[in-house]
Design a protein around this motif. Structure first.
Motif, short mmCIF file in Angstrom:
data_model
loop_
_atom_site.label_atom_id
_atom_site.label_comp_id
_atom_site.label_asym_id
_atom_site.label_seq_id
_atom_site.Cartn_x
_atom_site.Cartn_y
_atom_site.Cartn_z
N GLU A 4 0.81 -1.21 0.00
CA GLU A 4 0.00 0.00 0.00
C GLU A 4 0.84 1.26 0.00
N ALA A 5 2.10 1.16 0.44
CA ALA A 5 2.95 2.34 0.53
C ALA A 5 3.78 2.55 -0.72
N ILE A 6 3.71 1.63 -1.67
CA ILE A 6 4.53 1.71 -2.86
C ILE A 6 3.86 2.58 -3.90
N GLN A 7 4.65 3.44 -4.53
CA GLN A 7 4.19 4.25 -5.66
C GLN A 7 5.16 4.00 -6.82
N VAL A 8 4.61 3.55 -7.94
CA VAL A 8 5.44 3.16 -9.08
C VAL A 8 5.19 4.13 -10.24
N LEU A 9 6.28 4.58 -10.85
CA LEU A 9 6.20 5.34 -12.10
C LEU A 9 6.82 4.49 -13.20
N LEU A 10 6.03 4.13 -14.21
CA LEU A 10 6.50 3.36 -15.35
C LEU A 10 6.75 4.31 -16.52
N VAL A 11 7.94 4.24 -17.11
CA VAL A 11 8.27 5.04 -18.28
C VAL A 11 8.50 4.06 -19.43
N ASP A 12 7.52 3.97 -20.34
CA ASP A 12 7.59 2.97 -21.41
C ASP A 12 6.65 3.40 -22.53
N LEU A 17 1.77 -2.87 -22.62
CA LEU A 17 2.45 -3.17 -21.36
C LEU A 17 2.00 -2.21 -20.27
N ARG A 18 1.87 -0.93 -20.61
CA ARG A 18 1.41 0.05 -19.61
C ARG A 18 0.04 -0.34 -19.06
N ASP A 19 -0.88 -0.73 -19.93
CA ASP A 19 -2.23 -1.08 -19.49
C ASP A 19 -2.22 -2.34 -18.64
N LEU A 20 -1.43 -3.35 -19.05
CA LEU A 20 -1.35 -4.59 -18.28
C LEU A 20 -0.82 -4.34 -16.87
N VAL A 34 2.17 6.61 -15.23
CA VAL A 34 2.98 6.29 -16.41
C VAL A 34 3.46 7.56 -17.10
N LEU A 35 4.56 7.40 -17.82
CA LEU A 35 5.03 8.36 -18.81
C LEU A 35 5.25 7.59 -20.11
N HIS A 36 4.85 8.19 -21.23
CA HIS A 36 4.97 7.51 -22.52
C HIS A 36 6.39 7.58 -23.07
N ASN A 37 7.21 8.50 -22.57
CA ASN A 37 8.61 8.60 -23.00
C ASN A 37 9.40 9.25 -21.87
N ALA A 38 10.73 9.28 -22.05
CA ALA A 38 11.60 9.76 -20.99
C ALA A 38 12.01 11.22 -21.15
N THR A 39 11.44 11.91 -22.14
CA THR A 39 11.87 13.28 -22.44
C THR A 39 11.72 14.21 -21.25
N SER A 51 7.90 5.96 -5.29
CA SER A 51 8.87 5.15 -4.56
C SER A 51 9.97 4.66 -5.47
N ILE A 52 9.60 4.40 -6.73
CA ILE A 52 10.54 3.78 -7.66
C ILE A 52 10.13 4.10 -9.09
N VAL A 53 11.11 4.13 -9.98
CA VAL A 53 10.87 4.33 -11.40
C VAL A 53 11.22 3.04 -12.14
N VAL A 54 10.31 2.59 -12.99
CA VAL A 54 10.57 1.45 -13.88
C VAL A 54 10.75 2.03 -15.27
N LEU A 55 11.96 1.91 -15.81
CA LEU A 55 12.36 2.68 -16.99
C LEU A 55 12.79 1.76 -18.13
N ASP A 56 12.07 1.83 -19.25
CA ASP A 56 12.43 1.02 -20.41
C ASP A 56 13.67 1.59 -21.08
N VAL A 57 14.53 0.70 -21.59
CA VAL A 57 15.75 1.14 -22.26
C VAL A 57 15.45 1.69 -23.65
N MET A 58 14.72 0.91 -24.45
CA MET A 58 14.49 1.25 -25.85
C MET A 58 13.23 2.09 -26.02
N MET A 59 13.40 3.38 -26.19
CA MET A 59 12.28 4.29 -26.44
C MET A 59 12.69 5.32 -27.47
#
Length: 246
Positions: A4-12, A17-20, A34-39, A51-59
């Motif tokens: 419950e205390a975790i906050q995730v930011l996905l950049v992909d 994958l974002r929806d799943l 979510v962020l659609h890109n890393a700009t 709490s954490i960023v999950v960052l895709d390499v290939m964008m």
């Protein structure tokens, strides 16, 4: 750290994958954005501190490695897990050198990502890992040794290559020995209750794992079929007294 205390930011940039992952994490009460890109990742982190960023390499545009390097050069120490292709070993090495806390090869299961997130956050908070796998976090069965800390499977002293799905399924089975697990329960444990994965997909994952573990996959002894129900992990004892045998 509780879910419950975790906050995730996905950049992909992968919408599917974002929806799943959004559905998976929100079902577990975990804040997910979510962020659609890393700009604009630095601007986003100035406004929102997950709490954490999950960052895709290939964008497209700014790739994940460049974004990570820029964050670290600016002095931002927020935990980051990189998502990479399984084939891109160099990306993993560079990512770790740039200051990534962990990496996860695609394809992966949402459950596996959640486990990595919790492990990274424990390290950052100084909490010990939960003792769910015995004193050393190692399971032995027959000629095999599964090291949960290293996320590695060995046959005798030879490391066996595992995909993310192979590993996640094996971890579930090994931690539930001699327990009949229905296909539905396995799907729920691995992917969440609303995952778009069929029972046939579960059978295929089991078949692939049997090819690694069984002397004769057509007559399985380790991962047994419980007719009309599901599967049972029935390991032989290969323990040495210092490691957990199953």
């Amino acid at each position: 750290m509780e879910s419950e205390a975790i906050q995730v930011l996905l950049v992909d940039d992968d919408a599917g994958l974002r929806d799943l992952l959004r559905k998976f994490f929100q079902q577990r009460g975990i804040e997910f954005s979510v962020l659609h890109n890393a700009t604009n990742i630095a601007n986003r982190l100035a406004l929102e501190r997950p709490s954490i960023v999950v960052l895709d390499v290939m964008m497209p545009g700014v790739d994940g490695l460049t974004a990570l390097r820029q964050l670290r050069e600016a002095g931002d120490t927020i935990p980051v897990i990189m998502l990479t292709s399984l084939a891109d070993e160099m990306d993993r090495v560079v990512g770790l050198e740039f200051g990534a806390d962990d990496y996860l090869g695609k394809p992966f299961t949402p459950l596996e990502l959640l486990a990595r997130i919790k492990a990274v956050l424990r390290r950052h908070s100084g909490q010990p890992s939960p003792a769910v796998n015995g004193r050393q976090g190692i399971y032995r069965f027959g000629r095999f040794r599964l090291d949960l800390a290293a996320r590695a499977l060995f046959c005798d002293d030879k490391r066996i290559k595992l995909t993310g799905t192979n590993y996640a399924l094996l971890e579930v089975l090994v931690t539930h020995p001699m327990e009949t697990l229905s296909r539905t329960k396995l799907l729920d444990m691995l992917y969440g209750p609303d995952a778009d994965i069929t029972e046939r997909g579960m059978d295929l994952a089991v078949w692939r794992l049997r090819r690694l573990l069984e002397e004769d996959p057509s007559q399985p002894c380790v991962i047994q079929t419980v007719r009309g129900v599901g599967y049972m992990f029935a390991p032989s004892d290969g323990g040495d007294g210092n490691e957990k045998s199953v």
